[in-house]
Design an enzyme around this catalytic site. Structure first.
Site, PDB file in Angstrom:
ATOM      1  N   GLY A  24      14.144 -37.721  -3.679  1.00 23.47           N
ATOM      2  CA  GLY A  24      15.226 -38.291  -4.536  1.00 23.47           C
ATOM      3  C   GLY A  24      14.806 -39.471  -5.559  1.00 23.47           C
ATOM      4  O   GLY A  24      14.794 -40.146  -6.245  1.00 23.47           O
TER       5      GLY A  24
ATOM      6  N   TRP B 292      12.126 -39.156  -8.250  1.00 20.82           N
ATOM      7  CA  TRP B 292      11.829 -38.687  -9.740  1.00 20.82           C
ATOM      8  C   TRP B 292      13.866 -39.613 -10.352  1.00 20.82           C
ATOM      9  O   TRP B 292      13.511 -39.814 -11.021  1.00 20.82           O
ATOM     10  CB  TRP B 292      12.423 -37.727  -9.759  1.00 20.82           C
ATOM     11  CG  TRP B 292      10.526 -37.632  -9.396  1.00 20.82           C
ATOM     12  CD1 TRP B 292       9.761 -38.549  -8.600  1.00 20.82           C
ATOM     13  CD2 TRP B 292       9.434 -36.173  -9.793  1.00 20.82           C
ATOM     14  NE1 TRP B 292       8.389 -38.014  -9.449  1.00 20.82           N
ATOM     15  CE2 TRP B 292       8.326 -36.566  -9.403  1.00 20.82           C
ATOM     16  CE3 TRP B 292       9.701 -35.065 -10.962  1.00 20.82           C
ATOM     17  CZ2 TRP B 292       6.877 -35.114 -10.005  1.00 20.82           C
ATOM     18  CZ3 TRP B 292       8.826 -35.055 -11.571  1.00 20.82           C
ATOM     19  CH2 TRP B 292       7.368 -34.923 -11.433  1.00 20.82           C
TER      20      TRP B 292
ATOM     21  N   ASP C  73      18.607 -29.694  -5.266  1.00 22.68           N
ATOM     22  CA  ASP C  73      16.965 -28.849  -3.872  1.00 22.68           C
ATOM     23  C   ASP C  73      17.996 -28.202  -2.702  1.00 22.68           C
ATOM     24  O   ASP C  73      18.824 -27.946  -2.649  1.00 22.68           O
ATOM     25  CB  ASP C  73      16.748 -30.380  -3.462  1.00 22.68           C
ATOM     26  CG  ASP C  73      15.388 -30.131  -2.507  1.00 22.68           C
ATOM     27  OD1 ASP C  73      14.233 -30.825  -3.308  1.00 22.68           O
ATOM     28  OD2 ASP C  73      15.506 -29.886  -1.359  1.00 22.68           O
TER      29      ASP C  73
ATOM     30  N   ASP D 207      18.627 -23.280  -4.140  1.00 18.81           N
ATOM     31  CA  ASP D 207      17.704 -22.707  -3.839  1.00 18.81           C
ATOM     32  C   ASP D 207      17.051 -22.234  -5.014  1.00 18.81           C
ATOM     33  O   ASP D 207      18.768 -21.576  -5.915  1.00 18.81           O
ATOM     34  CB  ASP D 207      17.755 -21.019  -3.581  1.00 18.81           C
ATOM     35  CG  ASP D 207      15.876 -20.990  -2.914  1.00 18.81           C
ATOM     36  OD1 ASP D 207      14.918 -20.906  -4.599  1.00 18.81           O
ATOM     37  OD2 ASP D 207      15.402 -20.414  -2.077  1.00 18.81           O
TER      38      ASP D 207
ATOM     39  N   ASP E 260       9.542 -31.222  -9.528  1.00 19.96           N
ATOM     40  CA  ASP E 260       8.290 -31.097  -8.280  1.00 19.96           C
ATOM     41  C   ASP E 260       8.099 -30.707  -7.377  1.00 19.96           C
ATOM     42  O   ASP E 260       7.974 -31.151  -5.965  1.00 19.96           O
ATOM     43  CB  ASP E 260       8.314 -32.622  -8.082  1.00 19.96           C
ATOM     44  CG  ASP E 260       7.361 -33.317  -7.667  1.00 19.96           C
ATOM     45  OD1 ASP E 260       5.727 -33.082  -7.388  1.00 19.96           O
ATOM     46  OD2 ASP E 260       8.095 -34.476  -6.661  1.00 19.96           O
TER      47      ASP E 260
ATOM     48  N   LYS F 246       5.272 -29.217 -11.800  1.00 19.64           N
ATOM     49  CA  LYS F 246       3.600 -28.977 -11.421  1.00 19.64           C
ATOM     50  C   LYS F 246       3.652 -27.418 -10.973  1.00 19.64           C
ATOM     51  O   LYS F 246       4.595 -26.165 -10.539  1.00 19.64           O
ATOM     52  CB  LYS F 246       4.495 -29.770  -9.617  1.00 19.64           C
ATOM     53  CG  LYS F 246       3.392 -29.546  -8.353  1.00 19.64           C
ATOM     54  CD  LYS F 246       3.745 -30.578  -7.265  1.00 19.64           C
ATOM     55  CE  LYS F 246       4.332 -30.210  -6.736  1.00 19.64           C
ATOM     56  NZ  LYS F 246       4.161 -31.383  -5.509  1.00 19.64           N
TER      57      LYS F 246
HETATM   58  C1  LIG Z   1       7.670 -33.169  -3.071  1.00 15.33           C
HETATM   59  S1  LIG Z   1       8.971 -32.943  -2.889  1.00 15.33           S
HETATM   60  C2  LIG Z   1       9.898 -32.963  -4.528  1.00 15.33           C
HETATM   61  C3  LIG Z   1      10.294 -34.844  -4.093  1.00 15.33           C
HETATM   62  C4  LIG Z   1      10.566 -36.075  -5.946  1.00 15.33           C
HETATM   63  N1  LIG Z   1      10.556 -35.149  -6.854  1.00 15.33           N
HETATM   64  C5  LIG Z   1      10.827 -36.651  -5.202  1.00 15.33           C
HETATM   65  O1  LIG Z   1      10.170 -37.681  -5.439  1.00 15.33           O
HETATM   66  O2  LIG Z   1      11.707 -37.228  -4.250  1.00 15.33           O
HETATM   67  C6  LIG Z   1       9.132 -31.019  -2.988  1.00 15.33           C
HETATM   68  C7  LIG Z   1      10.745 -30.535  -3.413  1.00 15.33           C
HETATM   69  O3  LIG Z   1      10.622 -29.444  -3.678  1.00 15.33           O
HETATM   70  C8  LIG Z   1      12.113 -28.797  -2.714  1.00 15.33           C
HETATM   71  N2  LIG Z   1      11.619 -26.931  -3.344  1.00 15.33           N
HETATM   72  C9  LIG Z   1      10.717 -26.323  -2.997  1.00 15.33           C
HETATM   73  N3  LIG Z   1      11.364 -24.804  -3.001  1.00 15.33           N
HETATM   74  C10 LIG Z   1      11.962 -25.038  -2.910  1.00 15.33           C
HETATM   75  C11 LIG Z   1      13.058 -23.992  -4.303  1.00 15.33           C
HETATM   76  N4  LIG Z   1      12.807 -22.235  -3.696  1.00 15.33           N
HETATM   77  N5  LIG Z   1      14.883 -24.831  -4.552  1.00 15.33           N
HETATM   78  C12 LIG Z   1      14.964 -25.403  -3.943  1.00 15.33           C
HETATM   79  N6  LIG Z   1      14.267 -26.499  -3.858  1.00 15.33           N
HETATM   80  C13 LIG Z   1      13.035 -26.552  -3.742  1.00 15.33           C
HETATM   81  C14 LIG Z   1      11.591 -28.938  -0.864  1.00 15.33           C
HETATM   82  O4  LIG Z   1      12.628 -28.773  -0.559  1.00 15.33           O
HETATM   83  C15 LIG Z   1      11.166 -30.312  -1.628  1.00 15.33           C
HETATM   84  O5  LIG Z   1      12.352 -31.466  -1.261  1.00 15.33           O
END
Ligand SMILES: C[S@@+](CC[C@H](N)C(=O)[O-])C[C@H]1O[C@@H](n2cnc3c(N)ncnc32)[C@H](O)[C@@H]1O
Length: 216
Positions: A63, A65, A83, A99, A121, A161
């Site tokens: 969280g 961002w 997420d 998802d 991200d 990203k």
């Molecule tokens: C690097 S973290 C994000 C960090 C966030 N920007 C922050 O500042 O707190 C990446 C996130 O992408 C989510 N994620 C990856 N694939 C996903 C998908 N198919 N659907 C939803 N979320 C996904 C992961 O669960 C993870 O929490």
């Protein structure tokens, strides 16, 4: 402790120490993740947020961002985060669990007519096999771009990203078909060994006309 060394004896120039430093700085400032510094850097580079913006954050957990965006858009702004992992307690954000491949634009929008900013991200669960991780990241980026195109208002901004890989050029070109300006940024707070980049796209030109060919 001598100047330039940490308590563990590692030099401050060591990469691992720099990362610990970002982590500690984020924690001290009340942010949930060091990822906040990447968004801050991107924001400084392209002027991402305006007061009152409506923001969608794809892959928002834990969280940081959303916390950062909240400070920029203020009380008049609106934020939606999604997420696979549930998070709670981000003031001013509507938080969804799911998802992104199954997410429906209308559900993300709720009562909003459109977003001004869409962020992603998202990172895949990495395998350590470079081409597999790249392909998964590319699929997540492409989905984020698709959702951005489906939900942004004209003039809107997108940040996604993307692990640098064989499809990067195609995906950047795809973004260029719908945005006036598209750039890539490697934030200095991103681990230098990481192959992640951020694609920034501004000046959304609107959704394609139904029936028109790609790139129209
Ligand atoms: C690097 S973290 C994000 C960090 C966030 N920007 C922050 O500042 O707190 C990446 C996130 O992408 C989510 N994620 C990856 N694939 C996903 C998908 N198919 N659907 C939803 N979320 C996904 C992961 O669960 C993870 O929490």
């Amino acid at each position: 402790m001598s100047k330039g060394r940490t308590g563990s004896g590692r030099k401050l120039g060591d990469k691992s120490v720099r990362q610990d430093h970002f982590h500690a700085r984020a924690k001290d400032a009340g942010f949930r993740a060091r990822a906040v510094f990447k968004l801050e850097e991107i924001d400084r580079a392209i002027g991402l947020f305006r007061a009152g913006d409506r923001v969608l954050d794809l892959g928002c957990a834990p969280g940081s961002w959303l916390q950062y965006a909240r400070g920029k858009v203020g009380d008049g702004g609106r934020m939606v985060g999604i997420d696979r992992v549930a998070i709670t307690g981000v003031p001013g954000a509507r938080l969804l669990v799911g998802d992104v491949f199954a997410a429906v634009p209308a559900d993300l929008l709720g009562e909003l007519e459109g977003f001004d900013v869409v962020l992603s991200d998202m990172a895949p669960d990495t395998t350590g096999i470079r081409h597999v991780d790249q392909a998964r990241s590319e699929a997540l980026f492409e989905r984020a771009l698709e959702l951005a195109i489906a939900t942004l208002t004209p003039g809107g901004r997108f940040v996604g990203k993307l692990f640098q890989g064989p499809d990067m050029k195609r995906l950047v070109e795809l973004a260029r078909t719908r945005f006036a300006t598209v750039k890539t940024i490697k934030p200095s707070s991103s681990r230098q060994i990481s192959i992640e980049q951020y694609v920034t796209a501004t000046g959304f030109q609107g959704r394609p006309t139904p029936g028109a060919g790609a790139g129209s």
